[in-house]
Design an enzyme around this catalytic site. Structure first.
Site, short mmCIF file in Angstrom:
data_model
loop_
_atom_site.label_atom_id
_atom_site.label_comp_id
_atom_site.label_asym_id
_atom_site.label_seq_id
_atom_site.Cartn_x
_atom_site.Cartn_y
_atom_site.Cartn_z
N THR A 121 2.68 -9.89 14.42
CA THR A 121 1.49 -10.36 13.71
C THR A 121 0.71 -9.14 13.27
O THR A 121 0.63 -8.16 14.00
CB THR A 121 0.60 -11.20 14.67
OG1 THR A 121 1.34 -12.35 15.08
CG2 THR A 121 -0.68 -11.68 14.02
N ASP B 189 1.67 -6.50 -4.62
CA ASP B 189 0.87 -6.55 -3.40
C ASP B 189 1.46 -7.71 -2.59
O ASP B 189 1.75 -8.78 -3.15
CB ASP B 189 -0.59 -6.83 -3.75
CG ASP B 189 -1.51 -6.77 -2.55
OD1 ASP B 189 -2.43 -5.96 -2.57
OD2 ASP B 189 -1.31 -7.56 -1.60
N SER B 190 1.65 -7.55 -1.30
CA SER B 190 2.37 -8.58 -0.55
C SER B 190 1.60 -9.90 -0.44
O SER B 190 2.16 -10.91 -0.02
CB SER B 190 2.77 -8.07 0.83
OG SER B 190 1.68 -8.07 1.71
N SER B 191 0.34 -9.92 -0.85
CA SER B 191 -0.37 -11.20 -0.89
C SER B 191 0.26 -12.11 -1.94
O SER B 191 0.05 -13.32 -1.92
CB SER B 191 -1.85 -10.99 -1.24
OG SER B 191 -2.44 -10.20 -0.25
N THR C 191 1.70 -4.71 4.15
CA THR C 191 1.53 -5.13 5.53
C THR C 191 0.92 -6.53 5.66
O THR C 191 1.14 -7.21 6.66
CB THR C 191 0.61 -4.15 6.31
OG1 THR C 191 -0.63 -4.05 5.62
CG2 THR C 191 1.25 -2.79 6.44
N ASP C 192 0.17 -6.94 4.63
CA ASP C 192 -0.58 -8.20 4.77
C ASP C 192 0.29 -9.39 5.14
O ASP C 192 -0.10 -10.23 5.96
CB ASP C 192 -1.35 -8.51 3.48
CG ASP C 192 -2.51 -7.55 3.27
OD1 ASP C 192 -2.85 -6.82 4.20
OD2 ASP C 192 -3.07 -7.53 2.15
N GLN D 249 -3.32 -21.30 19.47
CA GLN D 249 -4.18 -20.26 18.89
C GLN D 249 -4.30 -19.04 19.80
O GLN D 249 -4.81 -18.00 19.39
CB GLN D 249 -5.59 -20.83 18.63
CG GLN D 249 -5.62 -21.88 17.55
CD GLN D 249 -7.00 -22.50 17.37
OE1 GLN D 249 -8.00 -21.96 17.84
NE2 GLN D 249 -7.05 -23.63 16.69
N CYS D 250 -3.82 -19.18 21.04
CA CYS D 250 -3.95 -18.07 21.99
C CYS D 250 -2.98 -16.94 21.66
O CYS D 250 -1.87 -17.18 21.22
CB CYS D 250 -3.63 -18.54 23.40
SG CYS D 250 -4.88 -19.57 24.10
N THR E 241 0.81 -1.23 0.00
CA THR E 241 0.00 0.00 0.00
C THR E 241 0.84 1.26 0.00
O THR E 241 0.47 2.27 -0.60
CB THR E 241 -0.92 0.00 1.25
OG1 THR E 241 -1.81 -1.08 1.13
CG2 THR E 241 -1.72 1.28 1.38
N1 ASP Z 1 -2.58 -5.47 0.32
C1 ASP Z 1 -1.49 -4.65 0.78
C2 ASP Z 1 -0.23 -5.48 0.80
O1 ASP Z 1 -0.02 -6.21 1.73
C3 ASP Z 1 -1.80 -4.11 2.14
C4 ASP Z 1 -0.76 -3.16 2.71
O2 ASP Z 1 0.31 -2.95 2.21
O3 ASP Z 1 -1.03 -2.60 3.77
O4 ASP Z 1 0.53 -5.44 -0.13
#
Ligand code: ASP
Length: 361
Positions: free
Chosen positions: A180, A72-74, A104-105, A291-292, A28
């Protein structure tokens, strides 16, 4: 996969106080929407730099490498992590610190992966990004970037203040493999519930020196391999046998992060235990992660985790899922025997888990 050098127009200072390699991968921070209200896509880094005029005031020699095209980091993959580690290896002597701009993802996964690939790291490698693109009025990108650069160049008596892989976001500097993503709307996107923050940026940057890893004694060692044949199985009450079976019998699968309840507990349904046991017997490595948000796995505390311990599932203490996945990839890639794999997984390698007493499992 290509990384290109970006020619940025920052007036190089006459007597720079530090040299930083800035690696832009996308996210982003550098995204634009071509039309109003349209979806966001990554754009060229030379645009990013124009929007942070403050960077010209830094007494830092800055070199920028940009992933071409940014993503995009996805869409980040294991190959990106290996390439990033190689870039740091090649440029290690020349720069005082490294800042990686990243979406951030999946930032916590990437920071975790890099922490394992870079053994004996003696310089700062700081991930940062933004929740609002750099071109927008209320962006958090400028502050995150500037503070990350400042931390990456922070040295005292020739020693870096933060010689480890970390994430700087909003006001917090967190250990990368303890972080996280917890927030997708507000600016405080990252959390590290099981380990204290390394620093907090307010008017000054206050470092929490006692929890930062000490500089290494040995030289940097960069690993070039990760095993991607791993999976995560998050348990929930009523989980279906065919789902568990499909995962455990997936072709080629070598490692599984089992997200369990509480302190590492799982159902004791006979079919469930049998499937796990068969998988372990066939050589699969299973790492038990809770998971906690706080606390840790203690296999054997309850009957519902004793079975796991007895069949050879490894207890992951307070490791996060992000760190567990990447640690499993890292350890499995070393092609060690079963006992060595279990030993490495159960021990702290890069500050990713709290050390346990030798007799605890
Ligand atoms: N979809 C974006 C990414 O992870 C979200 C971000 O950067 O905040 O590339």
């Amino acid at each position: 996969m290509k990384f290109l050098k970006v020619n940025i127009n920052t007036a190089a200072p006459r007597d720079p106080e530090a040299s930083i390699l800035l690696i832009y991968t996308g996210g982003t921070i550098g995204m634009v929407s071509e039309k109003q209200d349209e979806h966001l896509v990554p754009f060229d880094f030379s645009e990013v730099i124009h929007r942070v005029p403050e960077m010209r005031q830094f007494k830092v020699m800055l070199t920028v490498l940009s992933l071409d095209p940014p993503i995009d980091s996805s869409n980040i993959e294991v190959e990106h992590w290996i390439k990033l580690a190689q870039i740091i290896q090649v440029n290690y002597q020349e720069y005082d610190g490294f800042v990686i701009l990243h979406g951030t993802d999946t930032m916590a996964y990437s920071a975790s992966a890099l922490s394992f690939l870079l053994e004996n790291l003696g310089k700062p490698v700081i991930f940062t990004g933004a929740q609002v693109p750099i071109g927008r009025m209320r962006t958090d990108a400028r502050r995150n970037l500037i503070t990350a650069l400042e931390i990456a160049s922070a040295y005292r008596m020739g020693k870096p203040l933060v010689p480890e892989v970390s994430i700087f976001f909003n006001t917090l500097l967190l250990r990368g493999n303890r972080s996280t993503k917890v927030e997708s709307r507000h600016f405080n996107a990252f959390h590290s519930g099981k380990y204290p923050q390394l620093a907090k940026a307010g008017i000054d940057i206050e470092y929490n020196h006692s929890v930062i890893l000490p500089p290494p004694v040995q030289p940097l060692q960069v690993y070039q391999q990760l095993e991607s044949q791993v999976a995560v199985l998050k348990l929930f009450p009523g989980i279906n046998k065919s789902v568990v079976e499909a995962i455990l019998k997936a072709k080629g699968l070598q490692g599984l992060v089992l997200e369990t309840f509480g302190s590492g507990n799982a159902p004791t349904y006979p079919w469930f235990l049998k499937l796990l046991e068969q998988a372990v017997d066939k050589g699969m490595t299973i790492l038990n992660v809770s998971q906690c948000e706080e606390g840790e796995v203690r296999q054997g505390q309850y009957e519902t985790s004793l079975y796991l311990k007895e069949m050879g599932v490894v207890g992951g203490s307070d490791i996060s899922t992000e760190a567990a996945v990447t640690k499993l990839m890292f350890v499995l890639a070393q092609k060690k025997n079963k006992e060595e794999i279990a030993h490495l997984l159960a021990h702290d390698l890069r500050g990713e888990m709290t050390l346990r007493m030798p007799n605890e499992k």
